[in-house]
Design an enzyme around this catalytic site. Sequence first.
Site, mmCIF file in Angstrom:
data_model
loop_
_atom_site.group_PDB
_atom_site.id
_atom_site.type_symbol
_atom_site.label_atom_id
_atom_site.label_comp_id
_atom_site.label_asym_id
_atom_site.label_seq_id
_atom_site.Cartn_x
_atom_site.Cartn_y
_atom_site.Cartn_z
ATOM 1 N N LYS A 53 50.547 2.487 12.175
ATOM 2 C CA LYS A 53 50.771 1.720 10.952
ATOM 3 C C LYS A 53 50.628 2.626 9.726
ATOM 4 C CE LYS A 53 45.926 0.267 10.651
ATOM 5 N NZ LYS A 53 44.990 -0.879 10.531
ATOM 6 N N ARG A 151 38.382 -11.753 9.611
ATOM 7 C CA ARG A 151 39.659 -11.351 9.035
ATOM 8 C C ARG A 151 40.738 -12.221 9.679
ATOM 9 N NH1 ARG A 151 41.074 -4.961 9.019
ATOM 10 N NH2 ARG A 151 41.638 -5.425 11.172
ATOM 11 N N TYR A 285 41.158 16.387 -18.944
ATOM 12 C CA TYR A 285 40.862 15.245 -19.803
ATOM 13 C C TYR A 285 39.361 15.032 -19.972
ATOM 14 C CZ TYR A 285 45.793 13.970 -19.369
ATOM 15 O OH TYR A 285 47.161 13.975 -19.414
ATOM 16 N N MET A 340 47.600 13.325 -13.148
ATOM 17 C CA MET A 340 48.609 12.665 -12.325
ATOM 18 C C MET A 340 49.325 13.639 -11.392
ATOM 19 S SD MET A 340 51.880 10.281 -13.377
ATOM 20 C CE MET A 340 50.839 8.998 -14.095
#
Length: 406
Positions: A53, A151, A285, A340
Site C-alpha cells: 500500500k 479501527r 528561516y 520547501m
Amino acid sequence: MTAPQASHHKHTSLPYYTGRARINLDAITHNVATIRDRVHVRSPHTHVMAVVKSNAYGHGLIESARAAVAGGATWLGTAQASEALELRQAGITERILTWLNTPHSDFDPLLEHDIDVSVANPHAVHAVIAAAQRVSRRARVHLKVDTGMGRNGYTVEHMNEIVQPLIAADHAGHISWVGIWSHLACADEPGHEVNQQQVAAFDAAIAYAQAAGARFEVRHLANSAAALTNPHAYYDLVRVGLAMYGLSPAPEVGDSAYFGLRPAMTLEADIATLKELPAGHGVSYSHQYTTPTSTVLAVVPLGYGDGIPRHVSGTRATGGLGAPITIAGQRYRISGRVCMDQFMVDLGPETAAHAGDTAVLFGDSARGEPSADEWAEIAGTISYEIVTRLSERVPRIYTHTDATTS
C-alpha cells in the site's frame, strides 16, 4: 549485475532531478525470504502477504511487489482499490487483497480482475453482493473483525449483522468465503497484554463465523511486528509491511540488523552549493542556527516539498542542529530550518566535500549511513512515515545490488 533503472509513477523517462531514492530490490527480496523462513520454523504452512500500500511505503508499487514475490510472498495487500488494479494491469497474477472502501466504492472492476475484497460493515456487504450480481462473478471476500484496534472492522458482538447476509450470498452463489482477519494494536510491544486479548477475540470471531456456516481458506492477524515476534498470531497468513522494506517494526526490541533485515531505500541528493560564511551568520528561516565560527556551508536541494519532514530541522531548542546526514564519508546534521526545496548543513571550516558530491540523508546503518529510525526519532514520528511520505517528484532508482552508483 542488472543495471539500475529510473522509475517514477506514470512516467517512462525523467529529466535530471537534484535528489533520488535508490531502492535495492534485492534487499526487499531478502527481507521477505528472511521473514518467510522465520515464520516457517514455527508454522511451515503459513503464507506471506507483502503489503504494498501507499506506493509500497514509498518504494514503488510494481517493482516492490515483484521483488516481494521473488522472495516468497504468495499474496499482495493494498489499502486502495486503485493500487490493486494497478498491480493487475502490470500483469501480476498473485492473489491480491484490497481493504479500504466507502459507501461510494465501485467493486465491479475488482471482481472482474479477480481481486479479493474486505468487508468490514453492512454497506460493504451489500455493495459487494450487488457487484457480484452485476458482473456475474463470485466475490472473494475477507471478513474484517475489530478485535481491539478500534479501527475498521466489526466487533465480535455485532458480527451477526454481516455474517448472516454473507452466508445467504454464499448459498446463492454470489460470494466465496476466503478469509477472516484483524489487526493488532500493540504488536510492536510483544509483551503487551492487549496482544493476548486480541488473539483470544480473533479466535472467538473465527469460531462464531464457522458455527454460522462460514469456511475460511486463510485466517490472518499478524503484521510485520507480530510476524517477527509472536508465533501465536501466525495462523494461515502473515501480512508483512514495514519489515519487507528492511525497517524494524519493533525498534524497542531490535533494529533492522537484529531481525536480519536490510533497508531497501537510500535517500540522497547532490550538493547544490558550497560557500564560506563568517562566524555569527544566520542560516535559513528565523535564523534558528547561527554559525559558531567561519565555516563552509552546504546547500542540499531536497526539502519538505520532497517529503523531508520539517520536524527534522535544527531549532534553537536543539542548538540549531537537526537530523543527521553523511557527506564525503563524514556525518553532519541539518543546520537550521528545512525549506520547501532545500536545507543547509554546516560542514565546518575544513571539508573535503565539493559541490555536486552526494549527501546521503538516510539509508543503511550497516554502511555507516543515518537510518530512517534516527530521522523518525528526531521528527517525533515512526520510520513508516519517513519513507512513505517521500514525494512522487523524487525519482526512484532501482538496483539489484547494494551499490549506490551504477
